[in-house]
Design a protein around this motif. Structure first.
Motif, PDB file in Angstrom:
ATOM      1  N   THR A   1       0.811  -1.208   0.000  1.00 37.80           N
ATOM      2  CA  THR A   1       0.000   0.000   0.000  1.00 37.80           C
ATOM      3  C   THR A   1       0.849   1.265   0.000  1.00 37.80           C
ATOM      4  N   ASN A   2       0.188   2.369  -0.295  1.00 37.73           N
ATOM      5  CA  ASN A   2       0.759   3.702  -0.109  1.00 37.73           C
ATOM      6  C   ASN A   2       0.342   4.159   1.285  1.00 37.73           C
ATOM      7  N   LEU A   3       1.279   4.164   2.226  1.00 36.64           N
ATOM      8  CA  LEU A   3       0.974   4.377   3.638  1.00 36.64           C
ATOM      9  C   LEU A   3       1.002   5.846   4.033  1.00 36.64           C
ATOM     10  N   ALA A   4       0.084   6.209   4.925  1.00 41.93           N
ATOM     11  CA  ALA A   4       0.100   7.534   5.533  1.00 41.93           C
ATOM     12  C   ALA A   4      -0.353   7.409   6.975  1.00 41.93           C
ATOM     13  N   LEU A   5       0.104   8.325   7.810  1.00 43.56           N
ATOM     14  CA  LEU A   5      -0.185   8.297   9.237  1.00 43.56           C
ATOM     15  C   LEU A   5      -0.983   9.529   9.653  1.00 43.56           C
ATOM     16  N   VAL A   6      -2.078   9.286  10.374  1.00 45.03           N
ATOM     17  CA  VAL A   6      -2.829  10.352  11.044  1.00 45.03           C
ATOM     18  C   VAL A   6      -2.775  10.053  12.536  1.00 45.03           C
ATOM     19  N   PHE A   7      -2.206  10.982  13.315  1.00 44.36           N
ATOM     20  CA  PHE A   7      -1.972  10.775  14.739  1.00 44.36           C
ATOM     21  C   PHE A   7      -2.816  11.785  15.520  1.00 44.36           C
ATOM     22  N   ASN A   8      -3.768  11.285  16.296  1.00 49.88           N
ATOM     23  CA  ASN A   8      -4.665  12.139  17.087  1.00 49.88           C
ATOM     24  C   ASN A   8      -5.349  13.210  16.235  1.00 49.88           C
ATOM     25  N   GLY A   9      -5.698  12.830  15.001  1.00 47.58           N
ATOM     26  CA  GLY A   9      -6.420  13.734  14.112  1.00 47.58           C
ATOM     27  C   GLY A   9      -5.549  14.583  13.209  1.00 47.58           C
ATOM     28  N   TRP A  10      -4.205  14.449  13.318  1.00 43.88           N
ATOM     29  CA  TRP A  10      -3.281  15.274  12.537  1.00 43.88           C
ATOM     30  C   TRP A  10      -2.493  14.410  11.558  1.00 43.88           C
TER      31      TRP A  10
END
Length: 455
Positions: A96-105
């Motif tokens: 996959t093409n990964l992305a991170l959202v941490f606590n809404g950001w």
């Protein structure tokens, strides 16, 4: 959810907080995000936090979830995580093409863009709304702040989330995977706003994974808007795997144009209180909407799926299948509303909700609805609530299968109708594995990573 809470006191609590931070919200946000902020909060104040007196929340009282003294995260905080070591374990064989959202950001530094085609944008909504406002300006907000107080509250506080843009006729071969994490030293209130824009003839698959990384209380109020252009194809998968002290309010609004095809899959495997709002607006001829959902609850967990499908154009089709397996003292709800407007002739709309109760203490509420203002349509809905078929169980036991294994086989067969609709084979295999563990009562973990992915 038996806690008695004064609705007025809670509304005052969140009103006071908004008044404390509103200058900061307006000063640091784009004109696009600020455009509805004031109106949205006024609508939240008018409606208040939903209780069972709100018809759309008839089976879910959200008041107790808002009682804790939450930390609000209105500015980006420094977070570090090794994506390669922590998160690929969710679906090991899925590229996959990964992305991170941490606590809404959204965290750019932790994003692995992989092999995204030229022109595709996977970025922070906050950044895009400031740097590329033209990508958002021509699309009116799909989420109506006047209809749902949770959408209004999200719009009032929204600062960031993920933004995905797929240009005209571009096919994204590898799925986009958004890892949505909640982790803080304090009980935390998270607001997340996401936008997915898929232009004419484009295709994309999106996988959103919700996790909590420690045992603090969390309340996540998320809104995702998806626009599918003419002849666009979108598959949107949501895997909810949080702990018993987490509340997840997840609202998804989808606008479909002519000949588009959108499929959503929602798998709720763990979570204290889960409320999924899903609204489709089929605004172009020959649009297709397919919705699949399954939930596996135990202890005192609660899941509520609320769907609305608006057939606003002729020759469109929608199909819904939602299944729940409820154990111990868990509770569930399903409200499915199909509205065929006057000029939406030749509509095909189908809806089904099946529920399996494993104990006498588990409860399920289901309310399928049809509103038909056209006369040349094919529409049906149905719902069942029951326990394991004792005759079928006896049949399996008579063939040498012990009772526990026979029950597991029947529950797996019940869930498989939804699981088999997942087009991504590695994800389908992973969901099969997680469902099997869930039905056995095992706590599933990411086996090859440093963090526990659910509790």
């Amino acid at each position: 959810m038996s806690v008695l809470v004064d609705k007025t006191d809670l509304s005052l609590k969140y009103t006071a907080h908004y008044n404390e931070v509103k200058d900061e919200l307006f000063a640091n946000s784009s004109d696009i995000l600020n455009a509805q902020r004031k109106k949205a909060f006024q609508n939240f104040v008018l409606q208040g936090i939903p209780t069972r007196k709100n018809e759309n929340y008839k089976y879910t009282n959200l008041n107790p979830a808002f009682v804790p003294d939450f930390k609000f995260i209105h500015t980006r905080e420094e977070k570090k995580a090794d994506m390669s070591e922590v998160f690929r374990c969710d679906v090991p064989q899925l590229n996959t093409n990964l992305a991170l959202v941490f606590n809404g950001w959204f965290y750019k530094n932790e994003t692995e863009k992989g092999d995204l085609p030229e022109g595709v944008i996977l970025d922070s909504l906050e950044s895009i709304s400031k740097e590329r406002p033209e990508l958002l300006e021509k699309y009116a907000s799909l989420a109506n702040v006047e209809e749902d107080p949770m959408v209004a509250l999200n719009t009032a506080f929204a600062k960031d989330g993920f933004f995905l843009y797929v240009p005209k006729n571009v096919v994204v071969e590898s799925p986009v995977q958004i890892i949505n994490l909640l982790q803080d030293e304090k009980d935390t209130f998270s607001t997340q706003r996401n936008f997915i824009l898929v232009e004419d003839g484009a295709k994309v698959q999106v996988l959103l994974c919700d996790h909590t990384l420690n045992l603090n209380q969390y309340l996540n109020n998320s809104v995702t808007e998806i626009f599918a252009g003419n002849n666009a194809e979108v598959e949107f998968y949501t895997l909810q795997n949080q702990h018993n002290k987490a509340t997840n309010i997840n609202s998804v609004f989808i606008d479909q144009q002519r000949d588009s095809r959108v499929t959503t899959h929602t798998a709720s495997l763990h979570g204290g209180l889960i409320r999924n709002n899903l609204q489709f607006a089929l605004n172009g001829e020959n649009a297709e909407a397919h919705m699949f959902g399954m939930a596996f609850m135990d202890k005192k967990q609660h899941v509520d799926n609320f769907t609305q499908v608006i057939h606003a154009a002729p020759h469109c089709e929608s199909n819904q299948i939602y299944k729940n397996v409820l154990d111990e003292k868990s509770t569930g709800a399903f409200s499915g509303r199909i509205h065929v407007v006057r000029d939406a002739q030749k509509t095909n709309a189908f809806q089904r909700n099946n529920n399996l109760l494993l104990t006498d203490e588990a409860t399920m509420q289901t309310k399928p609805q049809l509103i038909i203002d056209a006369d040349d349509v094919k529409c049906s809905h149905g719902a069942t609530v029951g326990q394991i078929d004792e005759e079928a169980l006896f049949y399996l036991r008579a063939r040498g299968i012990n009772e526990d294994q026979a029950r597991l086989m029947m529950m797996n067969a019940f869930a498989h109708e939804v699981v088999k609709e997942i087009k991504l084979e590695p994800l389908r295999d992973r969901i099969d594995e997680l469902v099997d563990k869930r039905l056995k009562g095992e706590v599933s973990r990411c086996h090859d990573c440093a963090y526990q992915c659910d509790c």
